[in-house]
Design an enzyme around this catalytic site. Structure first.
Site, short mmCIF file in Angstrom:
data_model
loop_
_atom_site.label_atom_id
_atom_site.label_comp_id
_atom_site.label_asym_id
_atom_site.label_seq_id
_atom_site.Cartn_x
_atom_site.Cartn_y
_atom_site.Cartn_z
N ASP A 128 0.84 -1.20 0.00
CA ASP A 128 0.00 0.00 0.00
C ASP A 128 0.87 1.25 0.00
O ASP A 128 2.03 1.22 0.42
CB ASP A 128 -0.89 0.02 1.25
CG ASP A 128 -2.20 -0.73 1.03
OD1 ASP A 128 -2.27 -1.48 0.04
OD2 ASP A 128 -3.13 -0.56 1.84
N LYS A 129 0.28 2.33 -0.44
CA LYS A 129 0.97 3.62 -0.41
C LYS A 129 1.40 3.98 1.02
O LYS A 129 2.43 4.58 1.25
CB LYS A 129 0.03 4.69 -0.97
CG LYS A 129 0.64 6.05 -1.18
CD LYS A 129 -0.37 6.98 -1.85
CE LYS A 129 0.25 8.35 -2.12
NZ LYS A 129 -0.71 9.25 -2.81
#
Length: 381
Positions: free
Chosen positions: A226-227
């Site tokens: 994920d970011k």
């Protein structure tokens, strides 16, 4: 009668009708005599005849090859390489005249003029640069356009492997492609396929473009994140292929970039053709819809007993193993899960149980949600 004696009358017939330069005349017969120099054979066949003022086939193109050699030397100046090959584009009328003479005098099994031009350019270039002509796997490929007097150059791609550590949140792994060319490379993105460099992919690409030159960078990721996820420990492995690089070696093995640190950078023979199997060690922060206690969390240990089945929207089904599980209660409705698993398990869906069975929610009998997760280790099997 020797082979040379057999071909002399044919050569004389041709010369009575056509003015040919030493190169073009010699090429018509050199393979029969197992000779490497067309020019020397052509001179011998002509004996006391005057040299052609203007060759019927090539229009004295061979006299001007030094001009194209210098063009090749200028084009290759920024590149590091040890081997090369040459391709050529010539006027169709030259090929037609060459074919007509070979057909008329039934001369079979000989090189066409285009092949001879590329061989001659290769010899001249090799002599000048001391580089190796390699037809099968060259590091540099020249395409010399004798018709338009231009020279294009392509270099063999360079593949690298490495690991990156991402100690900051809010930084994406992958970079958006240039909207104009969809990542293929165009003038707007300077042929890199990307315009911005605000991701792991972008920062590493920008660094490698500065070190090696090149156009586009094609990444092979060993898993994703994920970011908001951190990549800690020794980092996430990756492979990248730089297209059309200027340099073919990299002295630095690590680099501290703005948002990521890259380690273990090295040149490799190629990027993997098939997905590599890997294990990930993850720390996931999980919230629950109701209170939980330590006795309930003990059920998580059963996750290692049987495979986790993952269903995709495409209908594809896969099984992943949970290799180890640890947990730590953080509050009445939250806990941290440390678990090691086979790569490809979607962490957030595994927690909620969304098309993943059994999921954490299913094991605990409580609705769980993954607030965030970080990678502590990624190991390739």
């Amino acid at each position: 009668m020797t082979t040379y004696q057999k071909i002399t009358p044919i050569a004389n017939q041709i010369l009575k009708k056509y003015d040919l330069c030493d190169h073009c005349l010699g090429r018509l017969f050199s393979k029969q005599l197992y000779l490497s120099s067309n020019k020397l054979l052509g001179k011998k066949l002509k004996k006391n005849l005057k040299s052609a003022r203007r060759c019927y086939i090539c229009k004295n193109l061979f006299d001007n090859l030094d001009y194209f050699l210098n063009m090749m030397l200028d084009a290759v100046y920024p590149y590091s390489y040890s081997s090369f090959s040459v391709g050529a584009t010539i006027k169709p009328s030259i090929i037609d005249r060459d074919d007509a003479i070979r057909s008329k005098y039934k001369l079979k099994g000989i090189d066409g003029i285009k092949t001879d031009i590329t061989k001659e350019l290769g010899k001249l270039f090799s002599r000048k640069t001391k580089k190796t002509f390699d037809y099968l796997d060259p590091e540099i490929v020249f395409t010399v356009n004798l018709k338009e007097e231009s020279c294009d150059i392509r270099s063999k791609s360079v593949a690298l492997s490495g690991r990156y550590v991402k100690p900051v949140r809010g930084f994406s792994q992958k970079q958006k492609s240039c909207s104009n060319c969809s990542g293929k490379g165009c003038r707007i993105c300077d042929f890199h396929g990307i315009i911005e460099y605000d991701s792991v992919e972008g920062e590493i690409s920008q660094f490698l473009f500065k070190k090696l030159g090149g156009t586009t960078a094609k990444f092979t990721w060993i898993g994703g994140e994920d970011k908001s996820s951190l990549i800690l420990g020794t980092g996430r492995p990756f492979f990248v292929k730089i297209q059309n690089p200027h340099k073919r070696s990299l002295r630095v093995k690590s680099a501290n970039l703005e948002h990521v640190t890259v380690n273990n950078l090295k040149i490799v023979p190629d990027s993997p053709k098939k997905p590599l199997k890997f294990n990930s060690l993850v720390e996931a922060k999980i919230s629950t819809s109701s209170k939980i206690d330590s006795n309930l969390l003990r059920k998580l240990k059963t996750l290692t007993k049987k495979p986790i089945v993952v269903y995709e929207k495409s209908g594809k089904r896969s099984e992943k193993k949970i290799l180890s599980v640890k947990y730590k209660k953080q509050g009445d409705t939250s806990f941290t899960l440390f678990f090691k698993f086979e790569g490809g398990l979607p962490v957030k869906r595994f927690v909620t149980g969304d098309d993943v069975s059994p999921g954490v929610s299913q094991i605990l009998g409580v609705l769980c949600k993954c607030i965030g997760f970080d990678f502590h280790d990624v190991e390739v099997k």
